[in-house]
Design an enzyme around this catalytic site. Structure first.
Site, mmCIF file in Angstrom:
data_model
loop_
_atom_site.group_PDB
_atom_site.id
_atom_site.type_symbol
_atom_site.label_atom_id
_atom_site.label_comp_id
_atom_site.label_asym_id
_atom_site.label_seq_id
_atom_site.Cartn_x
_atom_site.Cartn_y
_atom_site.Cartn_z
ATOM 1 N N GLU A 60 -26.963 11.937 -9.964
ATOM 2 C CA GLU A 60 -26.836 13.391 -10.065
ATOM 3 C C GLU A 60 -25.501 13.798 -10.690
ATOM 4 O O GLU A 60 -25.461 14.653 -11.590
ATOM 5 C CB GLU A 60 -26.982 14.027 -8.683
ATOM 6 C CG GLU A 60 -26.632 15.510 -8.603
ATOM 7 C CD GLU A 60 -27.571 16.404 -9.393
ATOM 8 O OE1 GLU A 60 -27.246 17.600 -9.535
ATOM 9 O OE2 GLU A 60 -28.616 15.918 -9.873
ATOM 10 N N HIS A 63 -25.380 13.013 -14.389
ATOM 11 C CA HIS A 63 -26.187 13.978 -15.147
ATOM 12 C C HIS A 63 -25.420 15.272 -15.365
ATOM 13 O O HIS A 63 -25.451 15.853 -16.461
ATOM 14 C CB HIS A 63 -27.493 14.248 -14.395
ATOM 15 C CG HIS A 63 -28.376 15.259 -15.066
ATOM 16 N ND1 HIS A 63 -28.790 15.132 -16.373
ATOM 17 C CD2 HIS A 63 -28.927 16.430 -14.602
ATOM 18 C CE1 HIS A 63 -29.561 16.168 -16.701
ATOM 19 N NE2 HIS A 63 -29.649 16.965 -15.643
ATOM 20 N N HIS A 125 -38.012 23.585 -15.852
ATOM 21 C CA HIS A 125 -36.690 23.055 -16.171
ATOM 22 C C HIS A 125 -36.730 22.106 -17.368
ATOM 23 O O HIS A 125 -35.957 22.236 -18.321
ATOM 24 C CB HIS A 125 -36.124 22.350 -14.938
ATOM 25 C CG HIS A 125 -34.655 22.070 -15.030
ATOM 26 N ND1 HIS A 125 -34.048 21.078 -14.296
ATOM 27 C CD2 HIS A 125 -33.681 22.614 -15.778
ATOM 28 C CE1 HIS A 125 -32.770 21.048 -14.585
ATOM 29 N NE2 HIS A 125 -32.531 21.973 -15.480
ATOM 30 N N HIS A 216 -53.492 17.717 -15.602
ATOM 31 C CA HIS A 216 -52.579 17.176 -16.611
ATOM 32 C C HIS A 216 -53.272 16.115 -17.463
ATOM 33 O O HIS A 216 -53.088 16.077 -18.684
ATOM 34 C CB HIS A 216 -51.341 16.575 -15.935
ATOM 35 C CG HIS A 216 -50.415 15.901 -16.908
ATOM 36 N ND1 HIS A 216 -49.812 16.566 -17.950
ATOM 37 C CD2 HIS A 216 -50.010 14.599 -17.001
ATOM 38 C CE1 HIS A 216 -49.072 15.715 -18.639
ATOM 39 N NE2 HIS A 216 -49.181 14.530 -18.102
ATOM 40 N N HIS A 278 -42.094 7.570 -21.009
ATOM 41 C CA HIS A 278 -43.066 8.666 -21.064
ATOM 42 C C HIS A 278 -42.359 9.982 -21.394
ATOM 43 O O HIS A 278 -42.820 10.753 -22.260
ATOM 44 C CB HIS A 278 -43.772 8.749 -19.709
ATOM 45 C CG HIS A 278 -44.967 9.647 -19.693
ATOM 46 N ND1 HIS A 278 -46.095 9.416 -20.447
ATOM 47 C CD2 HIS A 278 -45.219 10.797 -18.997
ATOM 48 C CE1 HIS A 278 -46.984 10.370 -20.226
ATOM 49 N NE2 HIS A 278 -46.477 11.222 -19.345
#
Length: 304
Positions: A60, A63, A125, A216, A278
Site C-alpha cells: 500500500e 503504491h 477506481h 463479466h 490480466h
C-alpha cells in the site's frame, strides 16, 4: 531539437509510470492490502514513513509513493506538452484529461482509506485510472508523431468502421467496470468452473456474486466476438492502410490473450502473476482502442 528529445523520453517515463500505477492498484486490490496503512492518508498508520513494515504496508505504501511521484511527472508533462505542442488540436484536451483523472482516482483512493466506500463506487477506481493512462499514452504518441506528418492525415475510414470503433471502445469500459466489480465484490472464485459457473449443469446464477461473475464473463465474451468481427472487416477492407489493418489485428490478439488470462485466473485460483497480467492486457487494449478513436477523429470519411 534537444528539447524535443527530452520531452519524448519524459513522456515515455510518464506512460510507464502510469502503467505502474494501474498495476500497483490492481496489486493492492488482489492482495487485499488497501488497509495496509490503516485509516490514515496521506500518512501511513499515522507516520510519514511507517516503522513497522508488513507485506500489506509495503504494498500500500509503495503504491502511494509511486502514485505521488508519477503524478508529478504527469503534471510536468501536461504543462510541457501544452506549451510546446499546444498547436496540435488534441494536446490540450489530453493534457487536462490526464491530470484530471489522475487526481480523481487519487481522491477516490483516499476517500476509501479515510471513510470506506461501496463496492460499486470502488469499481470505478480502476476505470478512472485507465482513462488517465490512455490520455498520457495518446499524449506520448502525439509527441512522437510531431516530427513527421501524422499518418491519420492520410487515412480514409468508412462509416461502418467509425461506428464500430466508437461503440467497442465505449463497450470496453463496461467490460472493465464489470471486471473491477468482480474483484471488489469478492466474486472472483464464486464460480470455480469455466466457462459455466458449474460445468456439470447449465443454470442461471443463484445470487448476486454469481450474477457479477457470469455477467463479466458474458461481457468479455461479447467484446471478443465484436473485435473478431472488426478485425475481419479491417482485414478485408483496409490492407492498404496499415495502421488500421494492424491496429485491429493487434487489438484482437490482445483481447484473446485477455480472455485466456481471465480463464486462467479462475482455473489457477487467483494466481497473482496471472491476475496482474490480466490487468495489464486490459490496460493495453483500452489504450489501443483509444488510439483507434484518435485515428478515426483525424481521418477522412468514405462511403462504406
Amino acid at each position: 531539437m534537444q528539447q524535443g528529445k527530452y520531452i519524448k523520453w519524459f513522456a515515455v517515463a510518464a506512460t510507464i509510470g502510469m502503467l505502474l500505477i494501474l498495476l500497483g492498484g490492481a496489486l493492492v486490490t488482489k492482495t487485499e492490502s488497501g488497509m495496509g496503512c490503516g485509516r490514515s492518508w496521506p500518512s501511513c498508520n499515522g507516520e510519514l514513513i511507517p516503522e513497522k513494515i508488513t507485506a500489506e504496508v509495503l504494498i500500500e505504501f509503495s503504491h502511494r509513493l509511486v502514485t505521488g511521484a508519477v503524478g508529478i511527472l504527469i503534471v510536468v508533462l501536461a504543462v510541457w506538452a501544452w506549451r510546446k505542442y499546444g498547436h496540435i488540436r488534441e494536446t490540450k484536451f489530453l493534457a487536462v484529461m490526464a491530470v484530471f483523472f489522475l487526481v480523481l482516482q487519487a481522491l477516490i483512493g483516499a476517500a476509501q482509506v479515510l471513510w470506506g466506500q461501496g463496492d460499486f463506487i470502488l469499481a470505478l477506481h480502476f476505470g478512472i485510472s485507465l482513462i488517465s493512462f490512455a490520455s498520457v499514452l495518446l499524449l506520448t504518441l502525439l509527441i512522437f508523431e510531431v516530427d513527421r506528418k501524422f499518418d491519420a492525415d492520410r487515412l480514409v475510414i468508412g462509416r461502418k468502421l467509425r461506428i464500430h470503433t466508437i461503440g467497442v471502445t465505449l463497450y470496453s469500459y463496461i467490460v472493465v467496470y464489470t471486471g473491477a466489480l468482480v474483484r471488489h465484490t469478492d466474486s472472483s472464485l464464486i464460480c470455480s468452473d469455466w466457462p459455466l459457473c458449474r460445468n456439470d449443469q447449465f443454470a442461471l446464477p443463484n445470487n448476486m456474486y454469481e450474477w457479477v461473475q457470469m455477467g463479466h464473463r458474458f461481457a468479455a465474451g461479447m467484446i471478443v466476438l465484436w473485435l473478431a468481427y472488426i478485425a475481419w472487416h479491417a482485414f478485408k477492407n483496409y490492407k492498404e492502410q496499415r495502421v488500421i489493418y494492424w491496429g485491429w489485428i493487434i487489438a484482437f490478439i490482445i483481447v484473446v490473450l485477455q480472455a485466456t488470462t481471465g480463464m486462467l485466473v479462475v482455473l489457477t485460483k487467483l494466481n497473482l502473476a496471472v491476475a496482474l497480467l490480466h490487468s495489464l492486457l486490459i490496460s493495453l487494449l483500452f489504450g489501443l482502442l483509444c488510439y483507434m478513436i484518435l485515428l478515426v477523429s483525424r481521418s477522412r470519411a468514405k462511403a462504406k
